[in-house]
Motif scaffolding. Structure first.
Motif, PDB file in Angstrom:
ATOM      1  N   GLU A  83      64.521  89.207 -31.173  1.00 41.78           N
ATOM      2  CA  GLU A  83      63.728  88.692 -30.232  1.00 41.78           C
ATOM      3  C   GLU A  83      63.025  87.539 -30.726  1.00 41.78           C
ATOM      4  N   ILE A  84      62.655  86.740 -29.430  1.00 33.59           N
ATOM      5  CA  ILE A  84      61.846  85.509 -29.767  1.00 33.59           C
ATOM      6  C   ILE A  84      60.729  85.598 -28.732  1.00 33.59           C
ATOM      7  N   ASP A  85      59.479  85.112 -29.590  1.00 35.78           N
ATOM      8  CA  ASP A  85      58.405  85.092 -28.734  1.00 35.78           C
ATOM      9  C   ASP A  85      58.478  84.118 -27.497  1.00 35.78           C
ATOM     10  N   GLY A  86      57.491  84.420 -26.598  1.00 29.47           N
ATOM     11  CA  GLY A  86      57.347  83.715 -25.360  1.00 29.47           C
ATOM     12  C   GLY A  86      58.386  83.900 -24.422  1.00 29.47           C
ATOM     13  N   VAL A  87      58.228  83.405 -23.129  1.00 31.28           N
ATOM     14  CA  VAL A  87      59.113  83.378 -22.090  1.00 31.28           C
ATOM     15  C   VAL A  87      59.731  82.277 -21.703  1.00 31.28           C
ATOM     16  N   ALA A  88      59.562  81.194 -22.259  1.00 33.30           N
ATOM     17  CA  ALA A  88      60.250  79.885 -22.008  1.00 33.30           C
ATOM     18  C   ALA A  88      60.388  79.016 -23.258  1.00 33.30           C
ATOM     19  N   ALA A  89      61.677  78.400 -23.222  1.00 36.41           N
ATOM     20  CA  ALA A  89      61.764  77.744 -24.572  1.00 36.41           C
ATOM     21  C   ALA A  89      61.227  76.016 -24.218  1.00 36.41           C
ATOM     22  N   LYS A  90      60.810  75.596 -25.394  1.00 40.89           N
ATOM     23  CA  LYS A  90      60.330  74.231 -25.550  1.00 40.89           C
ATOM     24  C   LYS A  90      61.523  73.254 -25.069  1.00 40.89           C
ATOM     25  N   THR A  91      62.600  73.399 -25.423  1.00 40.50           N
ATOM     26  CA  THR A  91      63.681  72.365 -25.185  1.00 40.50           C
ATOM     27  C   THR A  91      64.250  72.644 -23.908  1.00 40.50           C
ATOM     28  N   LEU A 123      67.376  87.243 -22.156  1.00 39.49           N
ATOM     29  CA  LEU A 123      66.741  88.199 -21.204  1.00 39.49           C
ATOM     30  C   LEU A 123      65.368  88.303 -21.598  1.00 39.49           C
ATOM     31  N   VAL A 124      64.518  87.899 -20.466  1.00 32.96           N
ATOM     32  CA  VAL A 124      63.015  87.675 -20.507  1.00 32.96           C
ATOM     33  C   VAL A 124      62.419  89.149 -20.249  1.00 32.96           C
ATOM     34  N   ASP A 125      61.875  89.456 -21.145  1.00 35.40           N
ATOM     35  CA  ASP A 125      61.150  90.889 -21.139  1.00 35.40           C
ATOM     36  C   ASP A 125      59.708  90.908 -21.367  1.00 35.40           C
ATOM     37  N   ARG A 126      58.584  90.594 -20.300  1.00 36.38           N
ATOM     38  CA  ARG A 126      57.328  90.624 -20.578  1.00 36.38           C
ATOM     39  C   ARG A 126      56.975  89.510 -21.254  1.00 36.38           C
ATOM     40  N   ASP A 127      56.620  89.329 -22.500  1.00 36.70           N
ATOM     41  CA  ASP A 127      56.086  88.165 -23.167  1.00 36.70           C
ATOM     42  C   ASP A 127      57.077  87.680 -24.199  1.00 36.70           C
ATOM     43  N   ARG A 128      58.335  88.012 -24.035  1.00 29.57           N
ATOM     44  CA  ARG A 128      59.381  87.752 -24.999  1.00 29.57           C
ATOM     45  C   ARG A 128      60.824  87.564 -24.358  1.00 29.57           C
ATOM     46  N   ARG A 129      61.644  87.068 -25.391  1.00 25.45           N
ATOM     47  CA  ARG A 129      63.016  86.865 -24.953  1.00 25.45           C
ATOM     48  C   ARG A 129      64.134  87.753 -25.714  1.00 25.45           C
ATOM     49  N   PRO A 171      74.645  79.212 -15.678  1.00 27.68           N
ATOM     50  CA  PRO A 171      73.057  79.134 -14.611  1.00 27.68           C
ATOM     51  C   PRO A 171      71.819  78.829 -15.103  1.00 27.68           C
ATOM     52  N   GLU A 172      70.750  78.434 -14.348  1.00 26.08           N
ATOM     53  CA  GLU A 172      69.587  78.306 -14.886  1.00 26.08           C
ATOM     54  C   GLU A 172      69.035  79.365 -15.504  1.00 26.08           C
ATOM     55  N   GLY A 173      68.055  79.285 -16.587  1.00 23.67           N
ATOM     56  CA  GLY A 173      67.763  80.543 -17.422  1.00 23.67           C
ATOM     57  C   GLY A 173      67.442  80.011 -18.680  1.00 23.67           C
ATOM     58  N   GLU A 174      66.796  81.148 -19.604  1.00 18.99           N
ATOM     59  CA  GLU A 174      66.884  81.031 -20.770  1.00 18.99           C
ATOM     60  C   GLU A 174      67.905  81.314 -21.843  1.00 18.99           C
ATOM     61  N   TYR A 175      68.026  80.327 -22.944  1.00 14.35           N
ATOM     62  CA  TYR A 175      69.269  80.601 -23.773  1.00 14.35           C
ATOM     63  C   TYR A 175      68.986  80.274 -25.037  1.00 14.35           C
ATOM     64  N   ALA A 176      69.740  80.667 -26.055  1.00  9.21           N
ATOM     65  CA  ALA A 176      69.680  80.351 -27.659  1.00  9.21           C
ATOM     66  C   ALA A 176      71.018  80.014 -28.238  1.00  9.21           C
ATOM     67  N   LEU A 177      71.031  78.895 -28.955  1.00 10.06           N
ATOM     68  CA  LEU A 177      72.199  78.632 -29.743  1.00 10.06           C
ATOM     69  C   LEU A 177      71.946  79.136 -31.018  1.00 10.06           C
ATOM     70  N   GLU A 178      73.068  79.984 -31.508  1.00  9.70           N
ATOM     71  CA  GLU A 178      72.689  80.854 -32.858  1.00  9.70           C
ATOM     72  C   GLU A 178      73.833  80.864 -33.502  1.00  9.70           C
ATOM     73  N   PRO A 179      73.864  81.131 -34.965  1.00 11.70           N
ATOM     74  CA  PRO A 179      74.811  81.467 -35.916  1.00 11.70           C
ATOM     75  C   PRO A 179      75.367  82.916 -35.610  1.00 11.70           C
ATOM     76  N   VAL A 180      76.747  83.300 -35.685  1.00 11.18           N
ATOM     77  CA  VAL A 180      77.102  84.599 -35.466  1.00 11.18           C
ATOM     78  C   VAL A 180      77.517  85.096 -36.691  1.00 11.18           C
ATOM     79  N   MET A 181      76.905  86.165 -37.227  1.00  8.93           N
ATOM     80  CA  MET A 181      77.263  86.711 -38.593  1.00  8.93           C
ATOM     81  C   MET A 181      78.451  87.714 -38.641  1.00  8.93           C
ATOM     82  N   LYS A 182      79.053  87.611 -39.623  1.00  3.12           N
ATOM     83  CA  LYS A 182      80.421  88.603 -39.672  1.00  3.12           C
ATOM     84  C   LYS A 182      79.917  90.002 -39.503  1.00  3.12           C
ATOM     85  N   GLN A 183      78.926  90.445 -40.339  1.00  2.00           N
ATOM     86  CA  GLN A 183      78.608  91.913 -40.290  1.00  2.00           C
ATOM     87  C   GLN A 183      77.540  91.911 -38.647  1.00  2.00           C
ATOM     88  N   GLU A 184      77.930  93.053 -38.496  1.00  5.00           N
ATOM     89  CA  GLU A 184      77.087  93.367 -36.878  1.00  5.00           C
ATOM     90  C   GLU A 184      75.647  93.454 -37.056  1.00  5.00           C
TER      91      GLU A 184
END
Length: 209
Positions: A83-91, A123-129, A171-184
Motif C-alpha cells: 500500500e501507499i499512504d494518501g488518496v491522491a498522487a502528487k504527479t 484502489l483507493v481505500d479510506r486514507d491509502r491506495r 481511465p482517470e484514476g490513481e496508478y503506480a509505475l513499479e518494478p515487478v519482481m520474479k518472486q511473487e
C-alpha cells in the motif's frame, strides 16, 4: 507463516548527459535520469513530467491471518498487501495514453531480481491506495500475487533507458509505475505514483516543447 514480503532496493540513474537521454519528440529531451519521466499532453502540447517516488508499506493483516490460521489450520491462505499512504498522487498526467522513460543503474542494484515493469491501477481505500495483495498457503509456502496490472509494452533503449507504454487507454484514476519482481512475494521499496486527470492543473515541474 512460512513466507513474508521481501523488499528490494533498486537504484535509479542520476544525472546523465543530454546526448544520451531519449528525445521522445523532436526538441523535447529528457533532462536527467534521476527519476522516471512521463510524456504527457496538456492543452494540445507535448510535455515531460517527472514522476515522483513513494515509499511502499506492507500490511500483514495480522488479526485476520491469525484468526484464519486458527480456524483453517496450515492450509489457510494467509495474505499481505502492499500500500501507499494518501488518496491522491502528487504527479498528474492529463492524457490517458502516457509513455514512461526510466533509467536504471547496473545489475548490482537488484535488477537481477526484476521480471520487468508494470503500471498498476491503485484502489483507493479510506486514507491509502492498495497496489497488490499476496496470498500464500502456510503449509507449502506457495504464493500468488493479485493486482490490477495494466498491460504494457517495454522497449530497451540505449544507455540504460527503458520505455514503458500502456497498451490501452488509461481511465482517470490513481496508478503506480513499479518494478515487478520474479518472486511473487518480493516488492520494490518504492513505486512511482501518478494520477490521470484531464481537468487537473499543470505540473509545476513540467518541461514543455
Amino acid at each position: 507463516m512460512r513466507k513474508s514480503a521481501l523488499f528490494v532496493v533498486l537504484a535509479y540513474g542520476a544525472a546523465c548527459g543530454a546526448q544520451s537521454a531519449p528525445e521522445p519528440v523532436p526538441g523535447l529531451r529528457i533532462p536527467n535520469g534521476g527519476t522516471p519521466w512521463v510524456l504527457d499532453e496538456f492543452k494540445g502540447g507535448k510535455q515531460l513530467v517527472p514522476v515522483h517516488s513513494t515509499a511502499v508499506a506492507i500490511n500483514n493483516h495480522k488479526g485476520g491471518n491469525v484468526a484464519g490460521g486458527l480456524l483453517a489450520g496450515p492450509f489457510y491462505k494467509a495474505r499481505f498487501s502492499t500500500e501507499i499512504d494518501g488518496v491522491a498522487a502528487k504527479t498528474v498526467v492529463h492524457t490517458g495514453a502516457p509513455v514512461f522513460y526510466v533509467k536504471i543503474e547496473g545489475p548490482e542494484t537488484g535488477q537481477s531480481l526484476m521480471a520487468g515493469w508494470a503500471v498498476v491501477h491503485a484502489l483507493v481505500d479510506r486514507d491509502r491506495r492498495l497496489l497488490s495483495t499476496v496470498k500464500f498457503t502456510q503449509w507449502t509456502g506457495n504464493a500468488k500475487r493479485n493486482d490490477t496490472e495494466v498491460e504494457v509494452a517495454t522497449e530497451t533503449l540505449p544507455d540504460g533507458w527503458v520505455k514503458i507504454t500502456p497498451k490501452g487507454q488509461l481511465p482517470e484514476g490513481e496508478y503506480a509505475l513499479e518494478p515487478v519482481m520474479k518472486q511473487e512475494n518480493a516488492f520494490s521499496t518504492m513505486v512511482f505514483d501518478f494520477r490521470v486527470d484531464a481537468s487537473a492543473q499543470n505540473d509545476a515541474d513540467a518541461v514543455t516543447e
